[in-house]
Design a protein around this motif. Structure first.
Motif, mmCIF file in Angstrom:
data_model
loop_
_atom_site.group_PDB
_atom_site.id
_atom_site.type_symbol
_atom_site.label_atom_id
_atom_site.label_comp_id
_atom_site.label_asym_id
_atom_site.label_seq_id
_atom_site.Cartn_x
_atom_site.Cartn_y
_atom_site.Cartn_z
ATOM 1 N N ASN A 1 0.811 -1.223 0.000
ATOM 2 C CA ASN A 1 0.000 0.000 0.000
ATOM 3 C C ASN A 1 0.838 1.264 0.000
ATOM 4 O O ASN A 1 0.380 2.321 -0.454
ATOM 5 C CB ASN A 1 -0.956 -0.014 1.196
ATOM 6 N N THR A 2 2.070 1.194 0.488
ATOM 7 C CA THR A 2 2.952 2.361 0.386
ATOM 8 C C THR A 2 3.166 2.721 -1.074
ATOM 9 O O THR A 2 3.097 3.894 -1.466
ATOM 10 C CB THR A 2 4.309 2.074 1.057
ATOM 11 N N ARG A 3 3.412 1.709 -1.911
ATOM 12 C CA ARG A 3 3.583 1.965 -3.344
ATOM 13 C C ARG A 3 2.260 2.325 -4.004
ATOM 14 O O ARG A 3 2.194 3.223 -4.857
ATOM 15 C CB ARG A 3 4.205 0.735 -4.026
ATOM 16 N N GLU B 1 8.823 9.435 4.684
ATOM 17 C CA GLU B 1 9.443 9.519 6.000
ATOM 18 C C GLU B 1 8.448 9.152 7.095
ATOM 19 O O GLU B 1 8.811 8.537 8.106
ATOM 20 C CB GLU B 1 10.003 10.917 6.226
ATOM 21 N N GLN B 2 7.175 9.527 6.911
ATOM 22 C CA GLN B 2 6.170 9.145 7.889
ATOM 23 C C GLN B 2 5.975 7.630 7.893
ATOM 24 O O GLN B 2 5.888 7.012 8.962
ATOM 25 C CB GLN B 2 4.844 9.858 7.595
ATOM 26 N N ARG B 3 5.934 7.041 6.710
ATOM 27 C CA ARG B 3 5.779 5.583 6.625
ATOM 28 C C ARG B 3 6.958 4.874 7.290
ATOM 29 O O ARG B 3 6.791 3.882 8.002
ATOM 30 C CB ARG B 3 5.669 5.154 5.162
ATOM 31 N N LEU B 4 8.157 5.392 7.086
ATOM 32 C CA LEU B 4 9.347 4.773 7.664
ATOM 33 C C LEU B 4 9.442 5.040 9.168
ATOM 34 O O LEU B 4 9.890 4.170 9.929
ATOM 35 C CB LEU B 4 10.596 5.297 6.950
ATOM 36 N N VAL C 1 10.967 0.044 1.114
ATOM 37 C CA VAL C 1 10.306 1.353 0.999
ATOM 38 C C VAL C 1 11.335 2.442 0.723
ATOM 39 O O VAL C 1 11.133 3.305 -0.142
ATOM 40 C CB VAL C 1 9.497 1.661 2.282
ATOM 41 N N LEU C 2 12.460 2.409 1.446
ATOM 42 C CA LEU C 2 13.489 3.427 1.232
ATOM 43 C C LEU C 2 14.074 3.335 -0.173
ATOM 44 O O LEU C 2 14.270 4.355 -0.844
ATOM 45 C CB LEU C 2 14.603 3.274 2.269
#
Length: 324
Positions: free
Chosen positions: A186-188, A256-259, A236-237
């Motif tokens: 979902n991040t992507r 950055e919030q996701r990480l 993710v990074l």
């Protein structure tokens, strides 16, 4: 036209299949307007046999068997690549639809021509007790990042209707054999999506098994969970670094919030397990070495945000805290 493909992975889920599959056929949809794809991920129990018996009178349902175990993400990918529906629903076998909801979801998705439609859900514990309810609505269509910034729904893939063409055109598949694959996926998805909409309609209920990956206290599974969170952070990074607009404030804040959330989750897992202080130090060193120690961005989960501000910003507290 097949409107919706319901994708259900199967691995040690024999006891749940009857309720799950029955709910799919209580949706006010003609059977030629949707399909059910059950993916046998080399399940060691009799899930495949039970599923075959349950769908024998439904021509719109089929079973696809994996030659080797590919995990939840791999099973969902098999569903994506073999589906015909305009929209996809990823269903776990211990989830079930409330009656008549798929037809309503399809109508909303068509009305707004969405890439992703989020809908409400309830978590169900023992004795059918409702343990949580997630339900909200967006005021308009947003791109994925703007939607994510304004609305906090669920990171699950199971409370969403995905446009199949949108996923395929953007090469959006799950990582195989990975815990928390929904978060990475979902991040992507939300980074790429241009049309996301949320509705408060509670369409599904999710069984909260005490043996689930996130609630199981088995040391081996907990260790794999922590390892996989770190793997997701790297993925993710790496994805973020490849984006041409990575320097823009909106995009950098999103990633950055996701990480930051995953960083807090990793240390929170250790905290709950009452790990020794050296474990916190080792984890911090490993994350710094891999450039994935993110603690400076606000987290929208209030409990994790408090944990971030209290412990991750004042690391010495891990040493003096009497709980570890």
């Amino acid at each position: 036209m097949i409107q919706i493909s319901v994708i259900i992975p199967m691995y040690n889920v024999a006891q749940f299949l009857n309720k799950c599959i029955a709910s799919v056929y209580q949706q006010n949809l003609e059977e030629d307007s949707f399909e059910v794809i059950l993916v046998d991920d080399q399940s060691p129990d009799d899930s495949k046999t039970i599923a075959a018996n349950l769908i024998q009178n439904h021509s719109n349902a089929r079973i696809i068997s994996h030659p080797v175990n590919k995990g939840l993400g791999g099973a969902r990918n098999t569903g994506i690549l073999n589906a015909s529906g305009k929209y996809l629903v990823f269903w776990d076998a211990d989830d079930w639809f409330l009656p008549g909801m798929l037809a309503q979801l399809f109508d909303v998705a068509e009305k707004y021509a969405v890439d992703v439609l989020e809908f409400g859900a309830q978590g169900i514990g023992e004795k059918n007790k409702i343990v949580y309810t997630e339900s909200l609505s967006s005021d308009k269509i947003y791109n994925g990042i703007d939607y994510y910034k304004k609305y906090r729904y669920m990171d699950s893939a199971c409370n969403k209707l995905y446009n199949r063409s949108f996923l395929l055109q953007n090469g959006l598949l799950f990582v195989e054999r990975l815990y928390i694959e929904d978060y990475e996926f979902n991040t992507r998805v939300f980074y790429v999506a241009q049309k996301v909409f949320g509705i408060k309609l509670i369409a599904a209920q999710f069984y909260q098994s005490p043996d689930s990956i996130t609630r199981n206290v088995d040391n081996r599974r907990s260790a794999k969970m922590r390892d996989d969170i770190a793997k997701v952070m790297k993925l993710v990074l790496d994805f973020f670094k490849k984006q041409p607009n990575k320097e823009t404030k909106q995009v950098s804040e999103y990633f950055e919030q996701r990480l930051s959330y995953l960083t807090a989750t990793l240390f929170f897992q250790l905290f709950k397990s009452r790990a020794r202080y050296i474990a916190f130090e080792n984890l911090k060193s490993e994350l710094i070495k891999n450039d994935i120690f993110f603690i400076n961005h606000r987290i929208y989960d209030l409990k994790k945000e408090l944990f971030r501000n209290l412990f991750l910003k004042h690391f010495y507290l891990f040493r003096i805290c009497r709980y570890i």
